[in-house]
Design a protein around this motif. Structure first.
Motif, PDB file in Angstrom:
ATOM      1  N   ARG A   1       0.733  -1.041   0.139  1.00  0.00           N
ATOM      2  CA  ARG A   1      -0.115  -0.120   0.202  1.00  0.00           C
ATOM      3  C   ARG A   1       0.652   1.237  -0.117  1.00  0.00           C
ATOM      4  NH1 ARG A   1      -5.357  -1.151   2.805  1.00  0.00           N
ATOM      5  NH2 ARG A   1      -5.440  -3.366   2.652  1.00  0.00           N
TER       6      ARG A   1
ATOM      7  N   PRO B   1      -0.382   8.393   0.018  1.00  0.00           N
ATOM      8  CA  PRO B   1      -1.102   9.400  -1.136  1.00  0.00           C
ATOM      9  C   PRO B   1      -0.030   9.786  -2.186  1.00  0.00           C
ATOM     10  CG  PRO B   1      -1.380  10.340   1.084  1.00  0.00           C
ATOM     11  CD  PRO B   1      -0.762   9.149   1.306  1.00  0.00           C
TER      12      PRO B   1
ATOM     13  N   GLN C   1       1.234   2.828   9.001  1.00  0.00           N
ATOM     14  CA  GLN C   1       0.643   1.388   8.823  1.00  0.00           C
ATOM     15  C   GLN C   1       0.641   0.517  10.273  1.00  0.00           C
ATOM     16  OE1 GLN C   1       1.575  -1.089   5.446  1.00  0.00           O
ATOM     17  NE2 GLN C   1       1.715   0.736   4.054  1.00  0.00           N
TER      18      GLN C   1
ATOM     19  N   SER D   1      -1.660   1.774  13.074  1.00  0.00           N
ATOM     20  CA  SER D   1      -2.884   1.575  12.765  1.00  0.00           C
ATOM     21  C   SER D   1      -3.040   0.062  13.306  1.00  0.00           C
ATOM     22  CB  SER D   1      -3.358   1.304  11.221  1.00  0.00           C
ATOM     23  OG  SER D   1      -4.584   0.976  11.134  1.00  0.00           O
TER      24      SER D   1
ATOM     25  N   THR E   1      -3.072  14.825  14.484  1.00  0.00           N
ATOM     26  CA  THR E   1      -3.965  13.545  14.296  1.00  0.00           C
ATOM     27  C   THR E   1      -3.684  12.577  15.363  1.00  0.00           C
ATOM     28  OG1 THR E   1      -4.055  14.360  11.968  1.00  0.00           O
ATOM     29  CG2 THR E   1      -4.678  12.007  12.744  1.00  0.00           C
TER      30      THR E   1
ATOM     31  N   LYS F   1      -5.961  10.147  18.459  1.00  0.00           N
ATOM     32  CA  LYS F   1      -5.902   8.727  18.426  1.00  0.00           C
ATOM     33  C   LYS F   1      -5.346   8.423  19.624  1.00  0.00           C
ATOM     34  CE  LYS F   1      -6.402   8.213  13.787  1.00  0.00           C
ATOM     35  NZ  LYS F   1      -7.737   8.704  13.596  1.00  0.00           N
TER      36      LYS F   1
ATOM     37  N   PRO G   1      -0.190  15.058   5.214  1.00  0.00           N
ATOM     38  CA  PRO G   1      -0.064  13.673   4.880  1.00  0.00           C
ATOM     39  C   PRO G   1      -0.041  13.865   2.929  1.00  0.00           C
ATOM     40  CG  PRO G   1      -2.140  13.857   5.578  1.00  0.00           C
ATOM     41  CD  PRO G   1      -1.519  15.302   6.018  1.00  0.00           C
TER      42      PRO G   1
ATOM     43  N   LYS H   1      -9.311   4.983  12.989  1.00  0.00           N
ATOM     44  CA  LYS H   1      -8.052   4.746  12.426  1.00  0.00           C
ATOM     45  C   LYS H   1      -7.777   5.680  11.391  1.00  0.00           C
ATOM     46  CE  LYS H   1      -7.706   0.241  11.944  1.00  0.00           C
ATOM     47  NZ  LYS H   1      -6.891  -0.897  11.651  1.00  0.00           N
ATOM     48  N   CYS H   2      -8.656   6.228  10.489  1.00  0.00           N
ATOM     49  CA  CYS H   2      -8.376   6.976   9.390  1.00  0.00           C
ATOM     50  C   CYS H   2      -7.492   8.144  10.006  1.00  0.00           C
ATOM     51  CB  CYS H   2      -9.872   7.738   8.888  1.00  0.00           C
ATOM     52  SG  CYS H   2      -9.492   8.913   7.579  1.00  0.00           S
ATOM     53  N   VAL H   3      -6.250   8.712   9.172  1.00  0.00           N
ATOM     54  CA  VAL H   3      -5.729   9.630   9.461  1.00  0.00           C
ATOM     55  C   VAL H   3      -5.840  10.897   8.633  1.00  0.00           C
ATOM     56  CG1 VAL H   3      -3.909   8.202  10.687  1.00  0.00           C
ATOM     57  CG2 VAL H   3      -3.457   8.842   8.179  1.00  0.00           C
ATOM     58  N   GLY H   4      -6.750  10.800   7.707  1.00  0.00           N
ATOM     59  CA  GLY H   4      -7.009  11.894   6.783  1.00  0.00           C
ATOM     60  C   GLY H   4      -6.011  12.175   5.773  1.00  0.00           C
ATOM     61  N   CYS H   5      -5.432  11.190   5.227  1.00  0.00           N
ATOM     62  CA  CYS H   5      -4.371  11.247   4.419  1.00  0.00           C
ATOM     63  C   CYS H   5      -4.661  11.460   2.893  1.00  0.00           C
ATOM     64  CB  CYS H   5      -3.366  10.137   4.659  1.00  0.00           C
ATOM     65  SG  CYS H   5      -3.872   8.593   3.805  1.00  0.00           S
TER      66      CYS H   5
ATOM     67  N   VAL I   1     -10.274   1.363  -1.025  1.00  0.00           N
ATOM     68  CA  VAL I   1     -10.173   0.249   0.153  1.00  0.00           C
ATOM     69  C   VAL I   1      -8.726  -0.344  -0.039  1.00  0.00           C
ATOM     70  CG1 VAL I   1     -11.038  -1.908   1.094  1.00  0.00           C
ATOM     71  CG2 VAL I   1     -12.560  -0.001   0.178  1.00  0.00           C
TER      72      VAL I   1
ATOM     73  N   VAL J   1      -5.921   0.661  -1.111  1.00  0.00           N
ATOM     74  CA  VAL J   1      -4.749   1.436  -0.940  1.00  0.00           C
ATOM     75  C   VAL J   1      -4.658   2.001   0.545  1.00  0.00           C
ATOM     76  CG1 VAL J   1      -5.587   3.929  -1.343  1.00  0.00           C
ATOM     77  CG2 VAL J   1      -3.353   2.993  -2.111  1.00  0.00           C
ATOM     78  N   CYS J   2      -5.559   2.064   1.274  1.00  0.00           N
ATOM     79  CA  CYS J   2      -5.740   2.690   2.460  1.00  0.00           C
ATOM     80  C   CYS J   2      -4.590   2.427   3.254  1.00  0.00           C
ATOM     81  CB  CYS J   2      -6.879   2.555   3.266  1.00  0.00           C
ATOM     82  SG  CYS J   2      -7.004   3.318   4.752  1.00  0.00           S
ATOM     83  N   PRO J   3      -3.460   3.178   3.789  1.00  0.00           N
ATOM     84  CA  PRO J   3      -2.505   2.664   4.492  1.00  0.00           C
ATOM     85  C   PRO J   3      -2.968   2.262   6.003  1.00  0.00           C
ATOM     86  CG  PRO J   3      -1.826   5.022   3.456  1.00  0.00           C
ATOM     87  CD  PRO J   3      -3.436   4.576   3.223  1.00  0.00           C
ATOM     88  N   THR J   4      -4.055   2.712   6.142  1.00  0.00           N
ATOM     89  CA  THR J   4      -4.138   2.586   7.720  1.00  0.00           C
ATOM     90  C   THR J   4      -5.148   1.259   7.716  1.00  0.00           C
ATOM     91  OG1 THR J   4      -5.918   3.852   7.943  1.00  0.00           O
ATOM     92  CG2 THR J   4      -3.776   4.777   8.565  1.00  0.00           C
ATOM     93  N   LYS J   5      -5.303   0.707   6.609  1.00  0.00           N
ATOM     94  CA  LYS J   5      -6.426  -0.411   6.616  1.00  0.00           C
ATOM     95  C   LYS J   5      -7.555  -0.044   7.209  1.00  0.00           C
ATOM     96  CE  LYS J   5      -3.155  -3.760   7.475  1.00  0.00           C
ATOM     97  NZ  LYS J   5      -1.849  -3.785   7.553  1.00  0.00           N
TER      98      LYS J   5
ATOM     99  N   ILE K   1     -11.198  18.191   4.029  1.00  0.00           N
ATOM    100  CA  ILE K   1      -9.640  18.287   4.235  1.00  0.00           C
ATOM    101  C   ILE K   1      -8.860  18.066   2.825  1.00  0.00           C
ATOM    102  CG2 ILE K   1      -9.451  18.610   6.482  1.00  0.00           C
ATOM    103  CD1 ILE K   1      -8.641  15.827   6.656  1.00  0.00           C
TER     104      ILE K   1
END
Lengths: 745, 177, 313
Positions: free
Chosen positions: A85, A88, A225, A228, A246, A250, A619, B11-15, B131, B133-137, C7
């Protein structure tokens, strides 16, 4: 490289199904949008690469559409850096290739430096120009007066060139402008520096302490990763930050610390862990040196003492210390990345290292693991000549513990100074926008104006290119081979970067550029292979692989030579320090005349009406490298200045309003910046993302958008231990009247 | 078969990787997006809470966009995925106005475009690009009618919400809270 | 403090920062369509009531506005389409749940019917009109024989045309300002009053003018009642509808709505109509033109304000 479409057999990840599906979807045809049709047709073979958008170098696969245009990049599932993965920036790497503002042809300056007057030239002309100048400089002053600034894969080849000529002066701004203090601090404590990527066992940690790390806005792919994964497993996160990052969102504990007081908190934590006997006794007993000195040193650095300095409640300090100890040894006090803040940064990172040592996390699961890398043989070449002079020989008393060349050091040593009898005469700059990277832009310009030769190698017309004598347009990472990636990780891996497309316009890879210069400078023997593919194939064959194999798999994982990811129980570990142990009391620092254990220093606070300028990452960007990227500017095309609502009320500011910022030295921001009124920032600071406010008009997408924090960093707090440039000692105030100035939008 | 997606806001970091991945996967033109990320901040310093959400078309069970389309260009396929047939779309914009989530946009080529749950990938057994690609899964996708699918399993484990369910749209994009 | 932000830089054309997918062509069409509906309604009604001779202008002359208005309106709609080459897809299907689909078909019918109606009365303007071709003459005599059914069709479809645009907007639950069932009748009333005002403006017959002034007055009264009723409904409804109503009660559309739509478009013409009925002679031009302006302004304001009203950021 063949331009015919080839159906390369794709590896077992459902490729057969995908291909059949593609044909099937084509039969369905009519109902699909262009986007859907194009995507399925994109499976015309894939090329392995590793990303160049940031230093993490995630390995991936590049896909092209049915017209052969690069469409999509995804991660390589085998790669330990990204686990299939990309972040961005990596996903948006296609934008770097398609950017219409890319440099296209070599340019040679025709008028004074900075007037942006260039003429297009052929590569031959450009190389001849550069080679002539270098010959003159080498003869007159010596090749040591040529320096390289690099933050890109191409730097490897320019490094070879410089060392072949006899210059050791290869500077990466990522050292003294970024992670330098922590490398020195960890080197002094554990005997090894941290490198990239850092060996943090985040996925198995039970407690992650982020003090000066905004992981999540800082998109270190593998670490985000693993964070998470850690959250899934119920790990605790403790974040120390004056801003509600951010990561703070968490965290179980967010400590909204007063800026510039982190060292006090760290010392108080050490105090609690020692006084409540929460440290890993056997570990400390066996592996560390100087515990008794440390105990005495922090005797009075209680949470109550720290409370007065940091404004963090003593109960919270104790609770968080106990939380860490509870999780130990599966605890990580994250060393951070950009740690050049106030000039005492090496000492602050020493405290971080000491804390980790007390908790016993170094070499343990959930803490810091032991990396293994791989040494690829270099193609045979003559031995590099010994430089007659180095910066060390010229400045024996400066930054004694720095172990690499300092970018700011080179810059300073280029500015003419009557007290010095030598200075740098020529710079080659590869993949770093020095104008935004080095604080104190005025100083950088003084240095540039004193150069005899400035060569800039870049893919984009960044600000630094405007000052060059010769601009060499580099092709992007998607258009070239590069050195094999053999970074350290849990298992050693080799990753291949192969071109997915021919270089655009008249751009060329750094390998070619360095080699052509080497030809003209009589050091071609250091580049024995004419074609880089042949060099890579040779190197791979030495270790039982081949270019053909690497093209098929992209990443090759090798087994560790020893099963020692973590320390064995009771393992006799030798640390590369003077005492052979983890030095809580640093003999190296003491030997160089610095405090062997960190002491808290008070730092300057903002004067009335001023606010500390804090900066950070978003990010979706990697500063200048992505500022003009079409896909990534789509996500964020300007920064804003975060202002606390109390401050906003005082100044009458509202979200969406544009203001200028002025710092304590009267330096005003070049462009106005948008205000974001938010509770996320403390009332004594403002915050903005670094990498905006570009002044180069050729960057049409980002010119004039947002403001540059580097603009406003005029006061530089230099770390005497290793020369790191602390940048957080600047304070700004607002100018709300734009006097009719138009905002670029 | 009822496809749905779940996003873990913890878990989403808004990247915004989901936004770029969708763009490169589906050739979304520069300047447009099929999905986006929202940040919700609440509180007063230092008592603060943040929620991050990756949003897109909700592929509603009671889709107002499909109802209002005069030509049938907006339609629902097996699995509840709402799609647009570009050659049937006249570009009247009614569906864009009818979506309370602002999920649709006028494609420069004239027709209306939006998230398709990457149906072209789903049909091949792959996950949608966002789904995948999401780095935080933090994103899950699957068939709600299959109790063992990723999304069914996570929705049983965690509390979730949808956006403005009171609008009566029966959205199929769940946010784990 | 509460912040809710996108954002990832979403800037979708015509959607961000706030929906503006429909511009002036839509309210223009809505006005022209409503006007044509009103005009054709009265023409059909008074024909069926046997008052063709008494109210010649209403039944025979004013309808000529209709095909012109409808064609211009359709041109405006076509202009607004983003995917023009495919507009014909509208006529490959009828979608019961889509008011826009009914509208497409209704417009087809009503435009055809209005052209036929005008063709039947072409001699009001061109007394010596000759159709030249025998098949055209045959069509004329056919419709003259079946004028009554034609008028019924025209009546019904005029009502549908007048009301469907309101129903169309009210079906958008995503736009709280439009999501009220009062909008259908309100659009119909507005269209009818525009039709009545046109008849007053065009007629030279005093009896006819007085009748339609009276009708107009009643319709304006109804409109005012419906508007008040609509606002009462919003304010007693959910938060999003309260916020939608606030656009007109202190928000950015307050001035233009109350001044142009209500005061100039309804109240003043109603007062003038009343005065006319009481014997005070008012130049017909003033209330007539004001009603037309008000009718157009109403649709303009509602289409724009409706796109501003929303559920989410």
């Amino acid at each position: 490289m063949a331009t015919r479409r080839q159906f390369i057999r794709i590896s077992a990840m459902g490729a057969g199904a995908v291909m059949a599906g593609a044909a099937g979807i084509r039969l369905l045809g009519a109902g699909l949008t262009d986007g859907q049709k194009a995507t399925l047709a994109a499976l015309t073979g894939r090329t392995p690469t590793y990303c160049e958008v940031c230093f993490w170098k995630c390995a991936g696969w590049v896909y092209k559409d049915d017209k052969g245009s690069i469409q999509k990049i995804i991660g390589n599932n085998e790669d330990l850096n990204c686990n299939g993965r990309l972040c961005p920036r990596g996903t948006g790497g296609v934008g770097m290739y398609h950017d219409e503002d890319r440099l296209r042809k070599p340019l040679i300056r025709t008028d004074d430096r900075g007037t942006q007057s260039f003429r297009e030239a052929t590569w031959e002309e450009a190389f001849d120009y550069i080679a002539e100048k270098i010959k003159v400089i080498s003869a007159e002053h010596g090749p040591e007066c040529i320096a390289l600034f690099t933050h890109g894969s191409g730097g490897k080849y320019f490094s070879t060139l410089l060392r072949a000529l006899g210059s050791p002066h290869i500077a990466a701004p990522s050292y003294a402008q970024c992670r330098g203090p922590r490398e020195v601090a960890f080197q002094a404590t554990f005997g090894e520096s941290l490198d990239s990527p850092e060996p943090l066992d985040i996925r198995d940690t039970k407690c992650l302490v982020l003090i000066g790390s905004h992981l999540g806005e800082n998109m270190h792919n593998g670490q985000v990763q693993e964070m998470s994964d850690a959250i899934d497993k119920g790990a605790t996160i403790i974040t120390v930050d004056p801003r509600f990052s951010t990561a703070a969102g968490k965290s179980k504990y967010w400590l909204p610390i007063k800026p510039a007081t982190d060292l006090a908190l760290l010392l108080a934590w050490i105090n609690v862990i020692i006084s409540e006997e929460l440290y890993d006794k056997p570990y400390v007993e066996k592996y560390t040196y100087g515990f008794e000195y440390l105990k005495e040193h922090v005797k009075n650095m209680t949470p109550e003492w720290a409370y007065g300095i940091t404004t963090i409640d003593p109960t919270v300090i104790r609770e968080t210390a106990r939380e860490m100890a509870n999780a130990a040894p599966a605890v990580i006090v994250h060393p951070g990345r950009h740690v050049t803040w106030y000039g005492d940064d090496t000492q602050r990172l020493r405290a971080v290292a000491i804390l980790n040592a007390l908790l016993g996390s170094w070499g343990r699961r959930g803490g810091f693991f032991r990396t293994e890398t791989f040494a690829l043989p270099e193609p045979p070449h003559p031995a590099y000549p010994t430089p007659k002079r180095t910066w060390r020989t010229e400045f024996p008393d400066l930054y004694k513990l720095a172990d690499t060349v300092l970018a700011n050091g080179v810059c300073d040593a280029t500015v003419p100074d009557p007290s010095r009898n030598c200075k740098f005469q020529a710079w080659i700059v590869n993949g770093t926008n020095l104008m935004e990277t080095l604080p104190n832009q005025e100083n950088t310009l003084k240095a540039i104006q004193a150069l005899q030769l400035l060569v800039v190698v870049d893919t984009m017309p960044m600000e630094i290119t405007g000052w060059a004598d010769v601009v060499l347009p580099e092709c992007t990472y998607l258009e070239r081979y590069d050195d094999l990636r053999v970074g350290p990780h849990r298992k050693p891996q080799i990753a291949l970067r192969a071109p997915a497309a021919e270089p655009s316009s008249d751009t060329k890879p750094a390998f070619y550029m360095a080699r052509e210069l080497a030809k003209r400078l009589g050091v071609i023997d250091y580049f024995p292979f004419e074609k880089i593919e042949d060099q890579l194939d040779w190197q791979l064959k030495q270790v039982g692989s081949s270019l053909e194999e690497m093209k098929r798999i992209g990443v090759k994982t090798l087994d560790r030579t020893a099963d020692d990811l973590y320390f064995y129980p009771d393992e006799d570990v030798e640390f590369y320090t003077a005492t052979g142990k983890i030095e809580l009391y640093s003999t190296a620092l003491e030997g160089a005349g610095f405090d062997p254990m960190p002491k808290y220093t008070v730092h300057e606070e903002p004067p009335a009406g001023f606010y500390r300028l804090n900066y950070g990452r978003a990010p979706m960007h990697t500063f200048s490298r992505t500022s003009n990227n079409p896909n990534l500017t789509d996500l964020m095309d300007e920064n804003s200045v975060w202002v606390n609502p109390r401050v906003a009320k005082e100044w009458g500011l509202s979200t969406g309003q544009y203001v200028h910022l002025v710092n304590q030295d009267g330096k005003k921001s070049e462009f106005p910046i948008r205000v974001r009124v938010t509770e996320r920032i403390r009332w004594d600071s403002v915050y903005m993302v670094h990498g905006f406010g570009h002044q180069e008009k050729k960057l049409r997408r980002c010119y004039g958008k947002g403001a540059s924090d580097t603009n406003l960093i005029t006061k530089v707090l230099v770390d005497p231990v290793m020369g790191g440039t602390g940048m957080r000692g600047n304070f700004v105030t607002f100018i709300t009247d734009l006097a009719g100035e138009e905002v670029v939008s | 078969m009822r496809y749905a997606m779940a996003v873990d806001t913890k878990k989403c970091v808004g990247c915004s990787d989901c936004v770029v991945a969708c763009q490169t996967e589906n050739n979304v033109p520069i300047g447009f997006c099929r999905d986006w990320v929202v940040e919700v901040m609440d509180g007063t310093y230092p008592q603060l809470e943040i929620e991050l959400r990756s949003e897109r078309c909700n592929h509603c069970g009671n889709a107002p966009c499909v109802r209002c389309c005069p030509t049938g260009a907006s339609h629902i396929v097996d699995g509840g995925i709402v799609l647009v047939k570009p050659n049937k779309c006249i570009g009247c914009g009614a569906c864009i106005a009818s979506c309370p989530y602002d999920a649709r946009y006028p494609h420069p080529k004239g027709y209306v475009d939006k998230c398709t749950f990457c149906i072209h990938r789903v049909k091949e057994g792959m996950k949608p690009a966002c789904v995948a690609v999401c780095p935080t899964k933090c994103m899950y996708f699957g068939d709600l009618d299959d109790p063992n699918s990723d999304v069914s399993v996570i929705l049983r484990k965690r509390k979730s919400k949808t956006l403005i369910p009171e609008a009566g749209t029966q959205p199929q994009l769940y946010f784990l809270i | 403090m509460n912040e809710e932000l996108i954002i990832s830089g979403r800037e979708n054309l015509m959607v961000d920062p706030q929906l503006h997918i429909w511009h002036w062509p839509i309210p223009l069409y809505l006005f022209l369509g409503g006007l044509a509906a009103g005009v054709l309604f009265f023409a059909a009604l008074y024909y069926l009531l046997g008052k063709e001779e008494q109210f010649r202008t209403a039944v025979r002359r004013v309808p000529f506005i209709a095909p012109i208005a409808l064609v211009l309106g359709l041109a405006a709609l076509f202009y607004d389409l983003n995917h023009k080459a495919f507009f014909w897809q509208l006529y490959t299907t009828i979608r019961i749940q889509s008011p826009m689909s009914w509208g497409a078909w209704t417009l087809l019918v009503i435009t055809t019917v209005s052209v036929i109606w005008c063709a039947l009365h072409i001699r009001e303007f061109f007394p010596d009109w000759d159709w030249k071709y025998q098949w055209l003459k045959d069509i004329e005599s056919f419709f003259n024989r079946y004028k009554k059914p034609l008028a019924w069709v025209m009546l019904i479809f005029a009502i549908i045309t007048g009301v469907y645009t309101g129903i169309l907007l009210s079906a958008f639950n995503a736009r709280p300002l439009w999501n009220t069932s009062v909008l259908g009748p309100l659009f119909l009333a507005s269209g009818l009053s525009a039709g009545a005002a046109s008849i007053v403006l065009a007629s030279k017959n005093r009896e006819e003018r007085l009748l339609f002034t009276k009708i107009d007055l009643i319709i304006l009264g109804t409109e005012l009642f419906l508007i008040v009723h609509m606002f009462m409904g919003f304010l007693a409804s959910t938060q999003v509808q309260i916020e939608a109503a606030e656009l007109f009660l202190g928000g950015e559309y307050t001035m233009v709505f109350w001044i142009f739509v209500v005061v100039l478009g309804i109240i003043i013409p109603a007062v003038l109509d009343l005065m006319e009925l009481r014997g005070k002679h008012i130049p017909a031009l003033i209330p007539g033109v004001l009603v037309l302006i008000g009718s157009f302004a109403f649709r303009f304001v509602f289409v724009f304000a409706g796109q501003v009203s929303r559920w989410l950021y």
